[in-house]
Design an enzyme around this catalytic site. Sequence first.
Site, PDB file in Angstrom:
ATOM      1  N   VAL A  14       0.842  -1.197   0.000  1.00 19.72           N
ATOM      2  CA  VAL A  14       0.000   0.000   0.000  1.00 19.72           C
ATOM      3  C   VAL A  14       0.879   1.250   0.000  1.00 19.72           C
ATOM      4  O   VAL A  14       0.592   2.234  -0.693  1.00 19.72           O
ATOM      5  CB  VAL A  14      -0.961  -0.017   1.210  1.00 19.72           C
ATOM      6  CG1 VAL A  14      -1.785   1.253   1.266  1.00 19.72           C
ATOM      7  CG2 VAL A  14      -1.875  -1.240   1.124  1.00 19.72           C
ATOM      8  N   CYS A 151     -11.007  -2.615   2.094  1.00 22.57           N
ATOM      9  CA  CYS A 151     -11.100  -2.541   0.631  1.00 22.57           C
ATOM     10  C   CYS A 151     -12.382  -3.180   0.076  1.00 22.57           C
ATOM     11  O   CYS A 151     -12.939  -2.696  -0.918  1.00 22.57           O
ATOM     12  CB  CYS A 151      -9.865  -3.153  -0.013  1.00 22.57           C
ATOM     13  SG  CYS A 151      -9.391  -4.727   0.709  1.00 22.57           S
ATOM     14  N   LYS A 206     -15.806  -7.092   9.092  1.00 16.27           N
ATOM     15  CA  LYS A 206     -15.499  -5.700   8.695  1.00 16.27           C
ATOM     16  C   LYS A 206     -16.558  -5.180   7.725  1.00 16.27           C
ATOM     17  O   LYS A 206     -17.050  -4.057   7.861  1.00 16.27           O
ATOM     18  CB  LYS A 206     -14.119  -5.624   8.048  1.00 16.27           C
ATOM     19  CG  LYS A 206     -12.964  -5.815   9.010  1.00 16.27           C
ATOM     20  CD  LYS A 206     -11.646  -5.834   8.249  1.00 16.27           C
ATOM     21  CE  LYS A 206     -10.490  -6.185   9.162  1.00 16.27           C
ATOM     22  NZ  LYS A 206      -9.223  -6.358   8.428  1.00 16.27           N
ATOM     23  N   HIS A 243     -11.249  -6.168  -6.525  1.00 15.00           N
ATOM     24  CA  HIS A 243     -12.223  -7.020  -5.827  1.00 15.00           C
ATOM     25  C   HIS A 243     -13.579  -6.909  -6.532  1.00 15.00           C
ATOM     26  O   HIS A 243     -14.096  -5.811  -6.759  1.00 15.00           O
ATOM     27  CB  HIS A 243     -12.394  -6.560  -4.373  1.00 15.00           C
ATOM     28  CG  HIS A 243     -11.196  -6.817  -3.489  1.00 15.00           C
ATOM     29  ND1 HIS A 243     -10.088  -7.521  -3.882  1.00 15.00           N
ATOM     30  CD2 HIS A 243     -10.967  -6.471  -2.194  1.00 15.00           C
ATOM     31  CE1 HIS A 243      -9.216  -7.596  -2.880  1.00 15.00           C
ATOM     32  NE2 HIS A 243      -9.732  -6.953  -1.847  1.00 15.00           N
TER      33      HIS A 243
HETATM   34  N1  LIG Z   1      -2.769  -4.851   0.333  1.00 22.10           N
HETATM   35  C1  LIG Z   1      -4.008  -4.372   0.263  1.00 22.10           C
HETATM   36  O1  LIG Z   1      -4.734  -4.455  -0.756  1.00 22.10           O
HETATM   37  C2  LIG Z   1      -4.611  -3.708   1.407  1.00 22.10           C
HETATM   38  C3  LIG Z   1      -3.940  -3.571   2.612  1.00 22.10           C
HETATM   39  N2  LIG Z   1      -4.543  -2.920   3.623  1.00 22.10           N
HETATM   40  C4  LIG Z   1      -3.914  -2.708   4.930  1.00 22.10           C
HETATM   41  O2  LIG Z   1      -2.839  -1.768   4.785  1.00 22.10           O
HETATM   42  C5  LIG Z   1      -1.801  -2.068   5.681  1.00 22.10           C
HETATM   43  C6  LIG Z   1      -0.523  -2.314   4.904  1.00 22.10           C
HETATM   44  O3  LIG Z   1      -0.687  -3.420   4.042  1.00 22.10           O
HETATM   45  P1  LIG Z   1       0.443  -3.847   3.003  1.00 22.10           P
HETATM   46  O4  LIG Z   1       1.046  -2.634   2.383  1.00 22.10           O
HETATM   47  O5  LIG Z   1      -0.180  -4.885   2.143  1.00 22.10           O
HETATM   48  O6  LIG Z   1       1.553  -4.507   4.006  1.00 22.10           O
HETATM   49  P2  LIG Z   1       3.079  -4.811   3.699  1.00 22.10           P
HETATM   50  O7  LIG Z   1       3.445  -5.944   4.577  1.00 22.10           O
HETATM   51  O8  LIG Z   1       3.329  -4.924   2.243  1.00 22.10           O
HETATM   52  O9  LIG Z   1       3.844  -3.480   4.240  1.00 22.10           O
HETATM   53  C7  LIG Z   1       3.936  -3.185   5.609  1.00 22.10           C
HETATM   54  C8  LIG Z   1       4.728  -1.897   5.828  1.00 22.10           C
HETATM   55  O10 LIG Z   1       4.830  -1.668   7.225  1.00 22.10           O
HETATM   56  C9  LIG Z   1       6.215  -1.695   7.620  1.00 22.10           C
HETATM   57  N3  LIG Z   1       6.353  -2.377   8.898  1.00 22.10           N
HETATM   58  C10 LIG Z   1       6.158  -3.691   9.161  1.00 22.10           C
HETATM   59  N4  LIG Z   1       6.403  -3.943  10.485  1.00 22.10           N
HETATM   60  C11 LIG Z   1       6.749  -2.760  11.045  1.00 22.10           C
HETATM   61  C12 LIG Z   1       7.115  -2.357  12.351  1.00 22.10           C
HETATM   62  N5  LIG Z   1       7.166  -3.233  13.367  1.00 22.10           N
HETATM   63  N6  LIG Z   1       7.411  -1.072  12.574  1.00 22.10           N
HETATM   64  C13 LIG Z   1       7.353  -0.172  11.571  1.00 22.10           C
HETATM   65  N7  LIG Z   1       7.029  -0.488  10.291  1.00 22.10           N
HETATM   66  C14 LIG Z   1       6.720  -1.765  10.039  1.00 22.10           C
HETATM   67  C15 LIG Z   1       6.942  -2.442   6.523  1.00 22.10           C
HETATM   68  O11 LIG Z   1       8.310  -2.063   6.511  1.00 22.10           O
HETATM   69  P3  LIG Z   1       9.495  -3.055   6.024  1.00 22.10           P
HETATM   70  O12 LIG Z   1       9.510  -2.996   4.522  1.00 22.10           O
HETATM   71  O13 LIG Z   1      10.707  -2.464   6.621  1.00 22.10           O
HETATM   72  O14 LIG Z   1       9.148  -4.418   6.549  1.00 22.10           O
HETATM   73  C16 LIG Z   1       6.156  -1.933   5.307  1.00 22.10           C
HETATM   74  O15 LIG Z   1       6.569  -0.639   4.987  1.00 22.10           O
HETATM   75  C17 LIG Z   1      -2.275  -3.266   6.486  1.00 22.10           C
HETATM   76  O16 LIG Z   1      -2.889  -2.817   7.655  1.00 22.10           O
HETATM   77  C18 LIG Z   1      -3.274  -3.937   5.561  1.00 22.10           C
HETATM   78  O17 LIG Z   1      -4.184  -4.718   6.277  1.00 22.10           O
HETATM   79  C19 LIG Z   1      -5.776  -2.371   3.407  1.00 22.10           C
HETATM   80  C20 LIG Z   1      -6.453  -2.495   2.258  1.00 22.10           C
HETATM   81  C21 LIG Z   1      -5.918  -3.195   1.166  1.00 22.10           C
HETATM   82  N1  LIG Z   2      -8.306  -8.066   3.991  1.00 23.53           N
HETATM   83  C1  LIG Z   2      -8.243  -7.386   2.707  1.00 23.53           C
HETATM   84  C2  LIG Z   2      -7.168  -6.368   2.678  1.00 23.53           C
HETATM   85  C3  LIG Z   2      -6.936  -5.683   3.982  1.00 23.53           C
HETATM   86  O1  LIG Z   2      -5.811  -5.601   4.393  1.00 23.53           O
HETATM   87  O2  LIG Z   2      -7.999  -5.193   4.611  1.00 23.53           O
HETATM   88  P1  LIG Z   2      -7.961  -4.267   5.929  1.00 23.53           P
HETATM   89  O3  LIG Z   2      -7.582  -2.874   5.464  1.00 23.53           O
HETATM   90  O4  LIG Z   2      -9.306  -4.304   6.481  1.00 23.53           O
HETATM   91  O5  LIG Z   2      -6.945  -4.838   6.876  1.00 23.53           O
HETATM   92  C4  LIG Z   2      -8.034  -8.410   1.619  1.00 23.53           C
HETATM   93  O6  LIG Z   2      -7.491  -9.417   1.947  1.00 23.53           O
HETATM   94  O7  LIG Z   2      -8.338  -8.213   0.461  1.00 23.53           O
END
Ligand SMILES: NC(=O)C1=CN([C@@H]2O[C@H](COP(=O)(O)OP(=O)(O)OC[C@H]3O[C@@H](n4cnc5c(N)ncnc54)[C@H](OP(=O)(O)O)[C@@H]3O)[C@@H](O)[C@H]2O)C=CC1
Ligand SMILES: N[C@@H](CC(=O)OP(=O)(O)O)C(=O)O
Length: 348
Positions: A14, A151, A206, A243
Amino acid sequence: MSVRVGILGATGAVGQRFIQLLDDHPTFDLAAVTASSESAGETYREAAKWRVDAPIPEDVAEMEVAETTPGGIADDDVDLLFSSLPSGVAAEVEPAFLEAGYVVSSNSSNDRMAEDVPLTIPEINPGHLDLIEVQRDERGWDGALVKNPNCSTITMVPTLAAIDEFGLESVRVSTLQAVSGAGYSGVTSMEIIDNAIPHIGGEENKMETESRKLLGEFDGAAVSLHDADVAASCNRILTLDGHLENVFAEFADDPSPADLREAMRSFEGAGDLPSSPDQLIKVYGDDEPERPQPRLDRTYAGGMGIVAGGVQSTDAGAKYNCLAHNTIRGAAGASLLNGELLVEEGYV
Ligand SMILES: NC(=O)C1=CN([C@@H]2O[C@H](COP(=O)(O)OP(=O)(O)OC[C@H]3O[C@@H](n4cnc5c(N)ncnc54)[C@H](OP(=O)(O)O)[C@@H]3O)[C@@H](O)[C@H]2O)C=CC1
Ligand SMILES: N[C@@H](CC(=O)OP(=O)(O)O)C(=O)O
């Protein structure tokens, strides 16, 4: 006016979408990127496994990744933070930023249903943003926290808002969700190839709760949930992004498919922010019953729009399909729009 923004969790799936959407943004200038302590101190190019199908913007590639703590970024460098951290991490670190006075537009799921946290889609319920006043009173924060929905929820809710005028009473929805929703390492190829998984942890709850908060009324002190009864069934399928959802709705009135199509097509929603799509919901007619499809429709309005189709009557009401890009409209783009709303409403 230029607004200096930072991204918490900038190296993730993201976070990368945030960087793509902020490139050439008319008012937001990226000033800070953070990630885990393992990435801190590296350049963004070194730290991020870049997977967006456009190059890393050159100025971002050379930025140093900071620790995800208020002390990790210089507070006079940033006016607004976007958060795309894993929700467990966000639950720990977001309060520290809020206590330090930061305004945070967060995509992470923690606290979305908290009574004093606005959960907003700017076109649907921008007025809920003023829950920030309640939040500041109750938590003593100088900063402010706003969340965007899950999402799958944001894919469906604009269509429900458009047809709520017919007295929405019941919603049943089944999803077909792309693998990117689980993050890069969320679902292995051995799990998903030649397969579908009829369970996504926490997702159904959710959709059932966040949708009612988004469609609910805010009276200046609290949000009351919309009365509609919502039940969801969530499934992972082998698409990359986008989705697709099958919705069955019941109403107090008796709208025809043409009424429902027209209500969705003409639904303008509130406001006009820099990243708002011109037409929020694109609707296919009954001459194209096979649309929308993830591969063909997920980039509608740069990934910021919703696409609906297949609207038909049922014995109890109506059914239709809807689709949105899960990492753009469903995640980074939704937070970005909330950031634009925070600026427009004077919270930044
Ligand atoms: N993927 C999707 O379609 C969607 C995701 N989301 C939500 O968005 C959020 C991010 O998802 P996504 O981008 O897929 O996750 P990723 O695992 O791809 O990225 C996570 C990010 O957080 C950082 N991070 C992880 N652990 C720590 C920590 N302990 N302290 C500080 N930074 C940390 C990582 O850094 P590093 O690279 O250093 O590990 C990275 O920048 C989640 O809450 C997810 O549920 C919501 C909607 C859709
Ligand atoms: N759970 C969603 C993505 C996600 O991370 O949702 P949320 O922002 O509610 O954690 C999916 O798997 O497609």
